[in-house]
Design a protein around this motif. Structure first.
Motif, PDB file in Angstrom:
ATOM      1  N   SER A 252     -12.121 -49.609 -12.055  1.00 64.47           N
ATOM      2  CA  SER A 252     -11.654 -48.659 -13.075  1.00 64.47           C
ATOM      3  C   SER A 252     -12.452 -47.356 -13.132  1.00 64.47           C
ATOM      4  O   SER A 252     -12.135 -46.478 -13.919  1.00 64.47           O
ATOM      5  CB  SER A 252     -11.668 -49.328 -14.453  1.00 64.47           C
ATOM      6  OG  SER A 252     -12.997 -49.614 -14.844  1.00 64.47           O
ATOM      7  N   GLN A 253     -13.468 -47.210 -12.286  1.00 65.12           N
ATOM      8  CA  GLN A 253     -14.300 -46.004 -12.332  1.00 65.12           C
ATOM      9  C   GLN A 253     -13.587 -44.784 -11.746  1.00 65.12           C
ATOM     10  O   GLN A 253     -12.864 -44.888 -10.767  1.00 65.12           O
ATOM     11  CB  GLN A 253     -15.594 -46.227 -11.550  1.00 65.12           C
ATOM     12  CG  GLN A 253     -16.474 -47.299 -12.146  1.00 65.12           C
ATOM     13  CD  GLN A 253     -17.708 -47.482 -11.301  1.00 65.12           C
ATOM     14  OE1 GLN A 253     -18.583 -46.640 -11.302  1.00 65.12           O
ATOM     15  NE2 GLN A 253     -17.754 -48.588 -10.569  1.00 65.12           N
ATOM     16  N   LEU A 254     -13.844 -43.645 -12.366  1.00 67.30           N
ATOM     17  CA  LEU A 254     -13.303 -42.356 -11.925  1.00 67.30           C
ATOM     18  C   LEU A 254     -14.383 -41.295 -12.043  1.00 67.30           C
ATOM     19  O   LEU A 254     -15.247 -41.388 -12.911  1.00 67.30           O
ATOM     20  CB  LEU A 254     -12.177 -41.898 -12.863  1.00 67.30           C
ATOM     21  CG  LEU A 254     -10.778 -42.394 -12.681  1.00 67.30           C
ATOM     22  CD1 LEU A 254      -9.920 -41.922 -13.853  1.00 67.30           C
ATOM     23  CD2 LEU A 254     -10.185 -41.896 -11.398  1.00 67.30           C
TER      24      LEU A 254
ATOM     25  N   ASP B  92      -6.289 -48.030  -6.991  1.00 67.22           N
ATOM     26  CA  ASP B  92      -7.750 -48.108  -7.060  1.00 67.22           C
ATOM     27  C   ASP B  92      -8.202 -48.606  -8.428  1.00 67.22           C
ATOM     28  O   ASP B  92      -9.061 -49.489  -8.523  1.00 67.22           O
ATOM     29  CB  ASP B  92      -8.384 -46.734  -6.811  1.00 67.22           C
ATOM     30  CG  ASP B  92      -8.360 -46.322  -5.357  1.00 67.22           C
ATOM     31  OD1 ASP B  92      -8.124 -47.179  -4.482  1.00 67.22           O
ATOM     32  OD2 ASP B  92      -8.579 -45.125  -5.096  1.00 67.22           O
ATOM     33  N   LEU B  93      -7.646 -48.023  -9.488  1.00 66.28           N
ATOM     34  CA  LEU B  93      -8.086 -48.367 -10.839  1.00 66.28           C
ATOM     35  C   LEU B  93      -7.756 -49.807 -11.202  1.00 66.28           C
ATOM     36  O   LEU B  93      -8.431 -50.396 -12.057  1.00 66.28           O
ATOM     37  CB  LEU B  93      -7.486 -47.402 -11.868  1.00 66.28           C
ATOM     38  CG  LEU B  93      -7.951 -45.949 -11.751  1.00 66.28           C
ATOM     39  CD1 LEU B  93      -7.300 -45.097 -12.835  1.00 66.28           C
ATOM     40  CD2 LEU B  93      -9.459 -45.838 -11.811  1.00 66.28           C
TER      41      LEU B  93
ATOM     42  N   SER C 206     -11.168 -41.545  -7.105  1.00 65.71           N
ATOM     43  CA  SER C 206     -11.189 -42.992  -7.359  1.00 65.71           C
ATOM     44  C   SER C 206     -11.491 -43.687  -6.034  1.00 65.71           C
ATOM     45  O   SER C 206     -11.334 -43.098  -4.962  1.00 65.71           O
ATOM     46  CB  SER C 206      -9.845 -43.461  -7.924  1.00 65.71           C
ATOM     47  OG  SER C 206      -8.798 -43.213  -6.998  1.00 65.71           O
ATOM     48  N   TRP C 207     -11.888 -44.944  -6.104  1.00 58.22           N
ATOM     49  CA  TRP C 207     -12.232 -45.652  -4.888  1.00 58.22           C
ATOM     50  C   TRP C 207     -12.117 -47.150  -5.088  1.00 58.22           C
ATOM     51  O   TRP C 207     -12.279 -47.668  -6.181  1.00 58.22           O
ATOM     52  CB  TRP C 207     -13.636 -45.286  -4.410  1.00 58.22           C
ATOM     53  CG  TRP C 207     -14.708 -45.582  -5.412  1.00 58.22           C
ATOM     54  CD1 TRP C 207     -15.488 -46.701  -5.480  1.00 58.22           C
ATOM     55  CD2 TRP C 207     -15.102 -44.759  -6.525  1.00 58.22           C
ATOM     56  NE1 TRP C 207     -16.347 -46.619  -6.553  1.00 58.22           N
ATOM     57  CE2 TRP C 207     -16.136 -45.430  -7.210  1.00 58.22           C
ATOM     58  CE3 TRP C 207     -14.690 -43.517  -6.999  1.00 58.22           C
ATOM     59  CZ2 TRP C 207     -16.752 -44.910  -8.348  1.00 58.22           C
ATOM     60  CZ3 TRP C 207     -15.302 -43.004  -8.134  1.00 58.22           C
ATOM     61  CH2 TRP C 207     -16.323 -43.697  -8.781  1.00 58.22           C
ATOM     62  N   SER C 208     -11.808 -47.828  -3.978  1.00 60.16           N
ATOM     63  CA  SER C 208     -11.828 -49.290  -3.916  1.00 60.16           C
ATOM     64  C   SER C 208     -11.753 -49.677  -2.444  1.00 60.16           C
ATOM     65  O   SER C 208     -11.256 -48.909  -1.617  1.00 60.16           O
ATOM     66  CB  SER C 208     -10.660 -49.907  -4.691  1.00 60.16           C
ATOM     67  OG  SER C 208      -9.438 -49.608  -4.082  1.00 60.16           O
TER      68      SER C 208
ATOM     69  N   HIS D  47     -13.988 -44.399 -17.011  1.00 59.46           N
ATOM     70  CA  HIS D  47     -13.152 -45.530 -16.604  1.00 59.46           C
ATOM     71  C   HIS D  47     -11.730 -45.221 -17.024  1.00 59.46           C
ATOM     72  O   HIS D  47     -11.504 -44.706 -18.125  1.00 59.46           O
ATOM     73  CB  HIS D  47     -13.632 -46.826 -17.271  1.00 59.46           C
ATOM     74  CG  HIS D  47     -14.949 -47.290 -16.745  1.00 59.46           C
ATOM     75  ND1 HIS D  47     -16.150 -46.750 -17.162  1.00 59.46           N
ATOM     76  CD2 HIS D  47     -15.251 -48.212 -15.807  1.00 59.46           C
ATOM     77  CE1 HIS D  47     -17.128 -47.344 -16.505  1.00 59.46           C
ATOM     78  NE2 HIS D  47     -16.617 -48.241 -15.687  1.00 59.46           N
TER      79      HIS D  47
ATOM     80  N   THR E 274      -4.368 -43.677  -6.769  1.00 57.94           N
ATOM     81  CA  THR E 274      -5.350 -43.727  -7.851  1.00 57.94           C
ATOM     82  C   THR E 274      -5.100 -44.942  -8.734  1.00 57.94           C
ATOM     83  O   THR E 274      -6.037 -45.655  -9.109  1.00 57.94           O
ATOM     84  CB  THR E 274      -5.292 -42.431  -8.682  1.00 57.94           C
ATOM     85  OG1 THR E 274      -5.527 -41.319  -7.818  1.00 57.94           O
ATOM     86  CG2 THR E 274      -6.310 -42.447  -9.805  1.00 57.94           C
TER      87      THR E 274
END
Length: 124
Positions: free
Chosen positions: A62-64, A57-58, A20-22, A89, A54
């Motif tokens: 919401s992308q995984l 991040d979501l 996950s990322w942000s 997502h 995680t």
């Protein structure tokens, strides 16, 4: 939507990587193949205890990306081992039907990660 061979992969031991990322920071965590429950044609339920980074991040993105594999099933080139990259997502739930269903199977969880699968690609 999910390939039949992916269903087979989930019957064997193996680690699942979840990315996950942000805010330009990437987080990777793991779970086990056998913990993943398939709901409907494109929905995965994953029991969760930790995974706080995680979840954060979501909340923002919401992308995984998940990678799921096993050495027990023949892959693309006829060698032992196959793996899939799953884009989707996700969101964490701590109540509702999906949470209760997963909690009944895995009493240790605090939340369930619900992943709506967008695409699946066999990579090995």
């Amino acid at each position: 939507m999910l390939p039949e061979k992916l269903y087979d992969v989930l019957n064997y031991d193996g680690a699942v990587s979840m990315t996950s990322w942000s805010d330009d920071i990437v987080h990777v965590t793991c779970t086990w193949n056998s913990y993943i429950q398939i709901k409907e044609a494109n929905l995965l339920l994953i029991p969760s205890v930790g995974m706080k980074a995680t979840e954060e991040d979501l909340d923002r993105n919401s992308q995984l990306i998940l990678t799921i594999g096993t050495r027990e099933i023949e892959g693309l080139r006829g060698f032992p081992g196959t793996a899939y990259r799953v884009h989707g997502h996700g969101e964490f739930l701590d109540e509702g039907d999906y949470f209760e269903e997963t909690k009944a199977k895995y009493s240790f969880i605090t939340r369930v990660l619900v992943v709506e699968v967008d695409s699946v690609e066999q990579i090995l």
